[in-house]
Design an enzyme around this catalytic site. Structure first.
Site, PDB file in Angstrom:
ATOM      1  N   CYS A   1       2.252 -28.157  53.122  1.00  0.00           N
ATOM      2  CA  CYS A   1       2.912 -28.575  51.882  1.00  0.00           C
ATOM      3  C   CYS A   1       2.240 -29.839  51.325  1.00  0.00           C
ATOM      4  O   CYS A   1       1.081 -29.809  50.963  1.00  0.00           O
ATOM      5  CB  CYS A   1       4.417 -28.736  52.089  1.00  0.00           C
ATOM      6  SG  CYS A   1       5.328 -28.818  50.527  1.00  0.00           S
TER       7      CYS A   1
ATOM      8  N   HIS B   1       5.740 -23.488  53.551  1.00  0.00           N
ATOM      9  CA  HIS B   1       6.240 -24.033  54.823  1.00  0.00           C
ATOM     10  C   HIS B   1       6.223 -22.927  55.878  1.00  0.00           C
ATOM     11  O   HIS B   1       7.148 -22.125  55.935  1.00  0.00           O
ATOM     12  CB  HIS B   1       7.668 -24.558  54.653  1.00  0.00           C
ATOM     13  CG  HIS B   1       7.743 -25.847  53.925  1.00  0.00           C
ATOM     14  ND1 HIS B   1       7.588 -27.068  54.547  1.00  0.00           N
ATOM     15  CD2 HIS B   1       7.943 -26.126  52.620  1.00  0.00           C
ATOM     16  CE1 HIS B   1       7.699 -28.047  53.662  1.00  0.00           C
ATOM     17  NE2 HIS B   1       7.899 -27.490  52.477  1.00  0.00           N
TER      18      HIS B   1
ATOM     19  N   GLU C   1       6.858 -23.162  58.933  1.00  0.00           N
ATOM     20  CA  GLU C   1       7.987 -23.355  59.853  1.00  0.00           C
ATOM     21  C   GLU C   1       9.295 -22.810  59.280  1.00  0.00           C
ATOM     22  O   GLU C   1      10.290 -22.697  59.997  1.00  0.00           O
ATOM     23  CB  GLU C   1       8.117 -24.841  60.228  1.00  0.00           C
ATOM     24  CG  GLU C   1       8.740 -25.757  59.188  1.00  0.00           C
ATOM     25  CD  GLU C   1       7.828 -26.179  58.041  1.00  0.00           C
ATOM     26  OE1 GLU C   1       8.269 -27.025  57.247  1.00  0.00           O
ATOM     27  OE2 GLU C   1       6.696 -25.658  57.930  1.00  0.00           O
TER      28      GLU C   1
END
Length: 197
Positions: A78, A178, A180
């Site tokens: 990001c 992202h 994650e």
């Protein structure tokens, strides 16, 4: 066992990135220690917030030159990806200049900002970072600024305009989304970064 260090940029999403590696069975440590960073096998440069604040944190921690001189694979996430370019219009700040390109406000096409949610990503065929991930898979984005496609773009997405979803140059890789927070696709990308890059 790979030695993975998440560079402590002082931003808020460090623990969620660490948990993503934990879930995959990798140990990843969060550190701002210069020797630990230099000794790592793989590095993650995460970031949320503004480019100005992140660059100030890196300067305060004397990490700018350390990062610029890294030779091992490093993945920006990001804001971390945006910091890899030369300049950010978000606060008109010089960034890490690990590759050409700059970060600018997503052009106004009438869509709300920030761009938030799941979006399709089209990647360069056979790129090892996207191994075993279906073409045009969805990843999770939250951003108002983007790097428009350039010679370092290895994947793109669209939000009114095309923008870089992933960039790469030498040992530096960056993803605008992202991983994650991107379910199985994000998990596979992190696994690819550890195993294939």
């Amino acid at each position: 066992m790979k030695n993975i260090i998440i560079i402590d940029t002082g931003c808020a999403n460090l623990s969620s990135v660490k948990f993503a590696f934990d879930r995959l069975g990798y140990r990843a440590d969060i550190s701002r220690e210069i020797n630990a960073i230099r000794a790592a096998d793989k590095l993650i440069l995460p970031g949320v917030g503004t480019a100005v604040a992140a660059m100030k944190n890196l300067a305060d921690r004397q990490l700018i030159e350390v990062i610029q001189n890294l030779t091992q694979p490093t993945l920006g996430i990001c804001l971390g990806m945006q910091l890899m370019t030369a300049y950010s219009a978000e606060g008109n700040v010089s960034t890490l200049n690990l590759m050409t390109g700059n970060t600018q406000l997503i052009p106004d096409t009438g869509l709300p900002l920030p761009h938030m949610g799941w979006n399709k990503v089209r990647y360069q065929a056979d790129h090892p970072l996207f191994a075993e991930i279906e073409q045009a898979s969805h990843f999770y984005f939250v951003h108002s600024y983007a790097v428009l496609p350039n010679e370092h773009t290895i994947a793109s997405s669209q939000y009114g305009v095309d923008f870089s979803a992933a960039i790469a140059h030498n040992n530096f890789y960056g993803v605008q989304f992202h991983p994650e927070r991107s379910g199985q696709n994000g998990a596979q990308l992190l696994r690819n970064f550890v195993e294939n890059i």
